[in-house]
Write a protein that holds these residues in place. Structure first.
Motif, PDB file in Angstrom:
ATOM      1  N   VAL A  70      -8.287   5.261   3.177  1.00  0.00           N
ATOM      2  CA  VAL A  70      -8.504   4.397   1.949  1.00  0.00           C
ATOM      3  C   VAL A  70      -9.065   5.393   0.916  1.00  0.00           C
ATOM      4  O   VAL A  70      -9.356   6.614   1.280  1.00  0.00           O
ATOM      5  CB  VAL A  70      -9.807   3.491   2.472  1.00  0.00           C
ATOM      6  N   LEU A  71      -9.189   4.997  -0.222  1.00  0.00           N
ATOM      7  CA  LEU A  71      -9.456   5.786  -1.346  1.00  0.00           C
ATOM      8  C   LEU A  71     -10.977   5.991  -1.269  1.00  0.00           C
ATOM      9  O   LEU A  71     -11.850   5.317  -0.726  1.00  0.00           O
ATOM     10  CB  LEU A  71      -9.208   5.402  -2.508  1.00  0.00           C
ATOM     11  N   LYS A  72     -11.685   7.152  -1.680  1.00  0.00           N
ATOM     12  CA  LYS A  72     -13.072   7.422  -1.692  1.00  0.00           C
ATOM     13  C   LYS A  72     -13.575   6.903  -2.849  1.00  0.00           C
ATOM     14  O   LYS A  72     -12.799   6.670  -3.902  1.00  0.00           O
ATOM     15  CB  LYS A  72     -13.292   9.105  -1.727  1.00  0.00           C
ATOM     16  N   ASP A  76     -12.265  -6.682  -4.018  1.00  0.00           N
ATOM     17  CA  ASP A  76     -12.907  -5.267  -3.413  1.00  0.00           C
ATOM     18  C   ASP A  76     -14.169  -5.581  -2.524  1.00  0.00           C
ATOM     19  O   ASP A  76     -14.784  -4.761  -2.015  1.00  0.00           O
ATOM     20  CB  ASP A  76     -13.303  -4.280  -4.256  1.00  0.00           C
ATOM     21  N   LYS A  90     -13.156   7.111   6.017  1.00  0.00           N
ATOM     22  CA  LYS A  90     -12.096   6.675   5.060  1.00  0.00           C
ATOM     23  C   LYS A  90     -11.015   7.368   5.341  1.00  0.00           C
ATOM     24  O   LYS A  90      -9.879   6.886   5.046  1.00  0.00           O
ATOM     25  CB  LYS A  90     -12.984   6.931   3.653  1.00  0.00           C
ATOM     26  N   GLU A 101     -18.920   7.407   3.473  1.00  0.00           N
ATOM     27  CA  GLU A 101     -18.057   8.268   3.076  1.00  0.00           C
ATOM     28  C   GLU A 101     -17.728   9.212   4.222  1.00  0.00           C
ATOM     29  O   GLU A 101     -18.361   9.454   5.263  1.00  0.00           O
ATOM     30  CB  GLU A 101     -18.798   9.015   2.090  1.00  0.00           C
ATOM     31  N   SER A 126       0.793  -1.156   0.176  1.00  0.00           N
ATOM     32  CA  SER A 126       0.107  -0.030  -0.018  1.00  0.00           C
ATOM     33  C   SER A 126       0.865   1.329  -0.119  1.00  0.00           C
ATOM     34  O   SER A 126       1.392   1.842   1.039  1.00  0.00           O
ATOM     35  CB  SER A 126      -1.012  -0.066   1.297  1.00  0.00           C
ATOM     36  N   SER A 155      -7.749  -5.441  -0.093  1.00  0.00           N
ATOM     37  CA  SER A 155      -8.268  -3.807   0.204  1.00  0.00           C
ATOM     38  C   SER A 155      -7.822  -2.907  -0.642  1.00  0.00           C
ATOM     39  O   SER A 155      -6.823  -2.044  -0.299  1.00  0.00           O
ATOM     40  CB  SER A 155      -8.228  -3.645   1.808  1.00  0.00           C
ATOM     41  N   SER A 156      -7.892  -3.135  -1.951  1.00  0.00           N
ATOM     42  CA  SER A 156      -7.162  -2.140  -2.889  1.00  0.00           C
ATOM     43  C   SER A 156      -7.483  -0.500  -2.793  1.00  0.00           C
ATOM     44  O   SER A 156      -6.857   0.247  -3.444  1.00  0.00           O
ATOM     45  CB  SER A 156      -7.657  -2.482  -4.257  1.00  0.00           C
ATOM     46  N   ARG A 157      -8.248  -0.054  -1.828  1.00  0.00           N
ATOM     47  CA  ARG A 157      -8.492   1.144  -1.635  1.00  0.00           C
ATOM     48  C   ARG A 157      -7.778   1.805  -0.727  1.00  0.00           C
ATOM     49  O   ARG A 157      -7.527   3.036  -0.400  1.00  0.00           O
ATOM     50  CB  ARG A 157      -9.990   1.323  -1.040  1.00  0.00           C
TER      51      ARG A 157
END
Length: 643
Positions: free
Chosen positions: A641-643, A625, A636, A632, A56, A107-109
């Protein structure tokens, strides 16, 4: 280019730049081009190097430390030809599939690692609330990983990024935040956690009876954490290690016997396993990275570098150094930690020992235990490796020393009464910077003549700490000669040194009997920790080769100091006797980032691995995912993590 890929650069951390940049691509065993003649002794063996490689990594302005990152193994197998007799080098690199890695991978975010950076924990400028929130973020991500929809529950937080060892039919990747991870050679696939009896993926893992590293009770999860530098006795084949925890007795000690047949006998030491044996005399939690082991004694280092969450309640960093404190060395017979004798001296930091051996005598009062190690006289490296300016300490004049990291000799005189303990000798062998020590394996735990390691020419160690420390020299030290010289004319204790030359003077030496020899890399080239492989039927201890990864920054970094897309590293095979000749250069298909510790695994050891029923794997990409949903906004941002 990084910005276009969605990577946040900002004020980019130098430990995430240049050849410290993680690699994303994993390669199966891939044939490599090479120049030179590959020594026959390398046929069938594999050189493997471990190091931190965060998965990450989108937020490059985050706190980052050289010691952070998911474990990645980079190896070169020297595959022998079936009929032609030729040897074909093949490169592979694989992440160690720890719980933390698999959770992050699925958890790619995530834009920054799950675990807090050591840079956060060591930074005296970080507020208590910042550190606590970072720890709570990790706890929250661990809890979320156990909820329905998560692809991998985090049961252990080890990242297995420090070193790799071979013991009793298993290759083990290590790191002190968890137990070892078994990997399968030569492909470097991950089997699973090793508990002192069996490893995940072995058929009897869930049925094997008896105690393991953690033992029973609520604190067993901490007791199973193992040093990143366990020791394998070259004669008895025992695996000797300690477990460093946050709770009394703070250090526990284990010895794992070899149960597979070695040579002509089973379990040549004829001893039983020792598991989780308390080491008495340590009063608080410490950052303890290595220790010393001779053929008969063990040396535990209780240095004034603490690693203790309770420091936060005292207004200190989780990792804190006390330059007015004392360095304590506990020496005990290998199987009897309860008989420990303690020796005290000035404050220092030691991350790596080189070798330990005892001076045998029928009279215990004349018996001593010796240790060679890389001694730093401050904790500056801990801070600079996180891009943090080291704090200024108020140190009395009598304790002040020049900033340095040198190969250092200790001699501890044992007492039959266990009372007054004396350090007979404590001084440096040479003034040159020296780290990442290695030696010939079969001389380990005995009076070896030569120690090899890394250095940097053109700058002092202290000056190097002001930036990212990179290594451009390999050094060979005849420790037998320098120790004898020091005994004849002892240097000043603690601050003294036997050989006072700088590295440029040593490079200029034309003396064939010079006790220090330096192999300096070409301009722009940087090396990593080497590994010694002996010549078959060699006549001297140093008859063999050093294997090390090399990266040419002058060719493979762009004008802004970042790796080019087609950048690659090489594996160099250097004559360890002459320290002048590169006999082979293997061109690898991609870069190997600057990392930590490696090992040489022989053809016989690879063939003798214990069978496995299964290996760990990454979940199917279609479910990557499928993580627990998050609202939101603040959560996050808090979790990164990405939104």
């Amino acid at each position: 280019m990084l910005e276009r890929m969605g990577v946040k650069t900002g004020n980019r951390n130098p430990w995430l730049s240049g050849n410290f940049v993680p690699v994303e691509k994993e390669l199966p065993l891939t044939p490599c081009a090479y120049t030179g003649a590959i020594p026959d002794e390398l046929a069938g063996g594999q050189y493997i190097r471990n190091g931190g490689n965060p998965i990450s990594n989108q937020d490059l302005s985050r706190d980052a430390h050289w010691f952070d990152g998911d474990g990645m193994l980079s190896g070169v197998l020297f595959r022998p030809g079936d009929k032609t007799g030729t040897i074909q080098p093949e490169f592979t690199n694989r992440f160690v599939l720890t719980d933390v890695y698999l959770s992050a991978k699925t958890s790619s975010r995530l834009v920054r690692p799950i675990l807090p950076s050591i840079a956060t924990l060591v930074n005296p400028q970080k507020s208590l609330i910042t550190i606590v929130l970072d720890i709570f973020r990790t706890l929250a991500l661990v809890i979320l990983s156990h909820l329905p929809g998560s692809q991998k529950a985090i049961k252990k937080i080890g990242v297995a990024n420090t070193a790799i060892y071979y013991h009793d039919g298993r290759a083990l990747a290590t790191c002190e935040s968890g137990p070892p991870m078994r990997v399968q050679l030569p492909e470097l696939g991950t089997a699973g956690w090793y508990n002192g009896k069996t490893a995940e993926g072995e058929g009897n893992h869930k049925t094997e009876k008896g105690p393991d590293f953690g033992g029973s009770g609520p604190l067993g999860w901490f007791r199973e954490w193992v040093t990143g530098h366990p020791k394998v006795d070259p004669n008895t084949k025992e695996l000797i290690l300690y477990h460093n925890t946050f709770f009394p007795p703070y250090v526990n000690y284990s010895i794992i016997q070899a149960t597979r047949k070695t040579g002509t006998q089973d379990n040549p030491s004829h001893q039983a396993h020792i598991l989780n044996r308390p080491v008495p005399g340590i009063a608080s939690a410490k950052m303890m990275h290595d220790f010393g082991v001779s053929s008969a004694f063990t040396i535990i280092m209780d240095l004034p570098l603490s690693l203790d969450p309770l420091n936060l309640a005292k207004g200190k960093s989780v990792i804190d150094y006390n330059p007015r404190g004392r360095s304590r060395f506990g020496v005990f017979p290998r199987y009897r930690p309860q008989d420990i004798q303690w020796f005290e001296t000035n404050a220092c930091c030691i991350f790596h020992t080189a070798n330990s051996w005892q001076t045998d005598s029928a009279d215990l009062e004349r018996q001593s235990v010796n240790m060679l190690c890389c001694r730093l006289n401050s904790a500056a490296l801990v801070y600079s490796a996180g891009n943090i300016t080291p704090p200024k300490y108020d140190v009395p004049n009598e304790l002040q020393e020049e900033e340095q990291c040198r190969l250092y000799f200790y001699e501890f005189q044992l007492s039959s009464e266990g009372n007054a303990s004396t350090i007979l000798n404590q001084w440096a062998l040479a003034t040159i910077p020296f780290e990442f020590p290695v030696l010939r394996d079969n001389m380990f735990m005995s009076g070896a003549k030569y120690i090899y390691g890394c250095s940097n020419s053109g700058t002092t160690f202290g000056a190097g700490l002001g930036s990212v420390v990179k290594l451009n020299s390999l050094v060979k030290i005849n420790v037998e000669t320098l120790i004898a010289r020091g005994r004849r004319s002892p240097p000043i204790p603690i601050k003294g040194c036997v050989d006072m030359r700088d590295i440029n003077s040593i490079l200029a030496s034309e003396d064939p009997e010079d006790p220090i020899k330096v192999f300096e890399m070409p301009i722009g080239h940087y090396t990593q920790e080497p590994r010694f492989v002996p010549r078959r039927n060699g006549t001297t201890e140093d008859d063999g080769w050093l294997l090390t990864y090399v990266f040419d920054e002058s060719t493979h970094l762009s004008a802004d100091g970042e790796p080019k897309d087609d950048a690659f590293s090489e594996l160099w095979v250097i004559d360890a006797k002459t320290m002048t000749d590169v006999v082979v250069k293997v061109r690898l298909p991609q870069r190997v980032p600057y990392g930590f510790h490696g090992n040489w695994i022989s053809q016989e050891e690879i063939a003798d691995q214990r069978p496995l029923d299964k290996l760990r794997s990454i979940p199917n990409s279609k479910s990557m995912d499928a993580n627990p949903p998050l609202r939101e906004g603040g959560w996050k941002a808090f979790l990164g993590v990405l939104k």
